[in-house]
Design an enzyme around this catalytic site. Structure first.
Site, PDB file in Angstrom:
ATOM      1  N   ASP B  32      32.978   2.967   4.912  1.00  0.00           N
ATOM      2  CA  ASP B  32      32.333   3.863   5.872  1.00  0.00           C
ATOM      3  C   ASP B  32      33.216   3.991   7.117  1.00  0.00           C
ATOM      4  OD1 ASP B  32      30.145   5.101   7.518  1.00  0.00           O
ATOM      5  OD2 ASP B  32      28.940   4.528   5.803  1.00  0.00           O
ATOM      6  N   HIS B 105      27.903   5.451  12.202  1.00  0.00           N
ATOM      7  CA  HIS B 105      27.440   5.624  10.815  1.00  0.00           C
ATOM      8  C   HIS B 105      27.649   4.355   9.992  1.00  0.00           C
ATOM      9  CE1 HIS B 105      27.388   7.352   6.724  1.00  0.00           C
ATOM     10  NE2 HIS B 105      26.704   8.366   7.234  1.00  0.00           N
ATOM     11  N   SER B 435      22.970   9.203   3.151  1.00  0.00           N
ATOM     12  CA  SER B 435      23.769   8.079   3.653  1.00  0.00           C
ATOM     13  C   SER B 435      22.888   6.881   3.977  1.00  0.00           C
ATOM     14  CB  SER B 435      24.492   8.462   4.945  1.00  0.00           C
ATOM     15  OG  SER B 435      25.721   9.068   4.690  1.00  0.00           O
TER      16      SER B 435
END
Lengths: 82, 658
Positions: B32, B105, B435
């Site tokens: 990520d 994220h 996600s």
């Protein structure tokens, strides 16, 4: 690197490595040098695939594709977060 | 996360899951945007020594050193050579050339999968509670592959290469790209090697829903995860000058609140730009929005940026209205000004008021956090949908998990909106996407790996899929936000994950690497294409007839073609699927129950009972689907369930015509 170059992932058939090479990285390096004196490997892959990533011109990529032991020459792809 | 453990039953099931000692040996690798190691979710209190099997490293770089790792966050690497060779050198004043997460994220996904327990977590008081990842005792290893300009395949492949070598047990990838064939897709290729080493690879399905054929990461050796909602909402009501009230959602929390009625204007009427309704940068006329609530339409630019644009133009508040692209799905955002998001239907009603009243006014009432919302889960509108565009006979997504308004750890580098002008800093943020659902499944897979260390990735996925549910407790069918109707296997796959049931599935559909290679033979892949994926020569046995329908998958996607039916000469055609189940429970007699897709399709299972006398015993069965010709737009769904009275081993059936 020049603007003509882009990144490719070169998939190698490790089982076809010539006996003259002791180490697969030397074989990979030799395949790259045969099409470009200046190109350098970005990565050498050992587990996820057999092969390497390098910056090549389109012509160099086409040339390397024709070598014995090359499975495929894949252009870099962009992924996005979800 | 503060709600999903309860929503998934993990709070009630501590006794069923393995002790922390066993779980501490499970390592979740996350590819990520990196990690914010200072997040409390990486607290390693109570963790034992790092597993002896671990070969990874904590790499140093900008604002990151090996000291940032501990017994929880045991690995952190970064991969930027591919990115830099295409995009130019990383500007280290803008992003860290190290495993450090400047985006948020990666910290969100990794803490969702396996964050430690953090008491008193919230985002500005929203979603408050005790936050935890799904596998609280598992270890985390992060592989930073995504940068400001995107994630490049050469870097992703390098990260997968290292993660396999490092000895992770589960890999979580909340990213995707296009619909390439398996031998051209670096994620699919790397995931195959991981699977062969016993690593379960969980990937997000994508956010391109509700359009059909919108999935990514569809290789059968990948666990593909779609998104559903929780039973939690963040209501923010819009009250209009005509006395009407409308529901919306918001995560706005600031000193300013709208306690009185304010002038209300449609952005499209406060702009000289043709797309002024979208509140793009520099398109609003300040004189026409100053001190007013502005209605902006969703689309093109980020939702939170629209709020920033309204604020910069002097607006007092914003109503963000969904359009047809998003329907009535409500995704909450931590806007910089008082704002609420409303669905398409509500937005249209509000616009009627704006055009009919010469002096429209409105105010927004923020209600905080509400739980117990029903129905839940519902399939998120944005969640990518099947059919599978690469191999229609493999049903994808495999499963859905919570992915809407999920709270989890966040970076200290940017605010909750991610906007440069957002100076707020939070330990936790609430965001949405597949996600977010993907790392839920990654963490749950880690739990199963801890409980059943000898199970293959396919067995773990099978347990998650065959125990997933498609009906609510009241018996109603799982709903789809996009349609307001029952969702189908093309939307939810096997259904919504139920980790407690998955611990004890009764039977599993197991698969080995060779089974997938035979599947590639069935796809008529060349030996070169197969070698690219398998990393070794593999010849398809010419004496064998390979069929995609023989892949031992825990779901059934049955595709009838016009040609097939015409060739049969009888006006209908039959397709056989062969499956083998492995008993992972006690001895038992399983009987099949076919929940028929439709009276158009005849489904027969042979044999109808399977008797198991011992654990790990395997039994095969054949399902024959017989159907007449139908229009290519027709899809019908059903289920095949095996039960011994204690376990229900359920497989979705999706039938389509081409």
């Amino acid at each position: 690197s020049t603007s003509e170059e882009s990144t490719f992932i070169i998939h190698m058939a490790k089982s076809q490595m010539p006996d003259s090479f002791d180490d697969h990285t030397h074989w990979y390096s030799s395949s790259l040098k045969s099409v470009s004196e200046s190109a350098e490997m970005l990565y050498v892959y050992n587990n996820a695939v057999h092969g390497y990533a390098a910056r090549l011109t389109k012509k160099e990529a086409e040339s390397i594709q024709k070598q014995r032991g090359i499975l495929s020459v894949m252009p870099e792809m962009k992924y996005e977060l979800h | 996360t503060t709600r999903t453990p309860l929503f998934l039953g993990l709070d009630r099931s501590a006794d069923f899951f393995p002790e922390s000692n066993a779980m501490g040996d499970v390592i979740v690798g996350v590819l990520d945007t990196g990690v914010w190691p200072e997040s409390k979710s990486f607290d390693d209190s109570g963790f034992g020594p790092i597993p002896a099997s671990w070969k990874g490293e904590c790499e140093s770089g900008t604002n990151f050193s090996s000291k940032n790792c501990n017994r929880k966050l045991i690995g952190a690497r970064y991969f930027a050579k591919g990115y830099e060779s295409t995009m130019g050198l990383i500007d280290e004043t803008k992003e860290s050339k190290s495993p450090r997460d400047d985006d948020g994220h990666g910290t969100h996904t990794s803490t969702t999968a396996a964050g430690s327990v953090v008491q008193g977590a919230s985002l500005f008081g929203f979603a408050s509670g005790s936050a935890r990842g799904m596998a609280t005792h598992a270890r985390v290893a992060v592989y930073k592959v995504c940068w400001i300009g995107g994630c490049f395949s050469s870097d992703i492949l390098a990260a997968l290469d290292k993660a396999i070598d490092d000895n992770v047990n589960v890999l979580s990838l909340s990213l995707g790209g296009g619909n390439s064939d398996y031998y051209r897709d670096s994620v699919a290729i790397g995931a195959f090697a991981a699977m062969e080493k016993g690593i379960l690879v969980s990937c997000s399905a994508g956010n391109s829903g509700p359009s059909p054929y919108s999935l990514s990461n569809v290789a059968p050796w990948i666990t593909t995860v779609g998104a559903g909602t929780l039973d939690r909402d963040f209501p923010a009501y819009l009250s209009l000058g005509n006395g009407k009230n409308f529901s919306g959602v918001s995560l706005y929390k600031g000193a300013m609140s709208l306690s009185k009625m304010l002038p209300f204007v449609y952005a499209g009427n406060a702009s000289n730009s043709t797309n002024g309704n979208l509140c793009m940068m520099g398109t609003l006329i300040p004189e026409q929005v100053k001190g007013k609530i502005v209605l902006c339409d969703r689309g093109l630019n980020p939702r939170v940026q629209k709020g920033s644009v309204v604020k910069a133009a002097g607006g007092a508040g914003m109503v963000l209205a969904n359009t047809a692209a998003n329907g009535d799905e409500l995704v909450a955002d931590a806007h910089l000004l008082p704002a609420t998001t409303v669905g398409q239907t509500t937005g249209e009603a509000i616009k009627k008021y704006l055009t009919s009243d010469p002096n429209p006014t409105a105010t927004i009432l923020f209600e905080g956090t509400k739980v117990g919302i029903k129905p839940s889960p519902v399939v998120a509108s944005f969640s990518s949908r099947g059919p599978n565009s690469i191999t229609q006979e493999i049903l994808k997504p495999d499963i859905i998990a919570p992915g809407v308004n999920i709270i989890a750890g966040w970076t200290g580098a940017v605010g909750p909106t991610g906007l440069a002008e957002d100076n707020r800093r939070v330990g936790f943020n609430i965001i949405s996407g597949t996600s977010m659902s993907c790392p839920h499944v990654s963490g749950l897979a880690a739990l199963l790996k801890g409980a059943h260390p000898d199970w293959s990735p396919a067995a773990i996925r099978s347990a998650l899929m065959t125990t997933a549910y498609t009906v609510y407790k009241n018996g109603g069918a799982l709903q789809d936000v996009a349609t307001g109707k029952p969702s189908t296997p093309f939307d939810h796959g096997a259904g919504h994950v139920d980790p407690v049931a998955a611990l004890n599935p009764g039977l599993v559909y197991d698969l080995k690497a060779e089974d997938y290679l035979n599947f590639l033979c069935a796809l008529n892949y060349t030996s070169t294409q197969i070698n690219s994926i398998a990393r070794r020569p593999f010849s398809c046995d010419t004496s064998k007839k390979f069929s995609v329908t023989d892949l031992n998958y825990p779901s059934f996607a049955v595709v009838f073609s016009e040609q097939m039916i015409a060739d049969s000469g009888s006006g209908s055609s039959s397709i056989k699927h062969i499956r083998t189940v492995t008993n992972v429970g006690p001895a038992g007699l399983y009987k099949v129950n076919v929940i028929s897709p439709s009276n158009l399709v005849k489904v027969t299972v042979e044999p109808e009972t399977l008797a198991f006398t011992r654990t790990n015993e395997q039994k095969s069965y054949t399902v024959t689907f017989t159907a007449p010709s139908m229009p290519s737009t027709k899809n019908v769904n059903g289920r095949i369930e095996w039960s011994d009275g204690k376990h229900v081993v359920s497989s979705p059936v999706a039938i389509s015509w081409t």
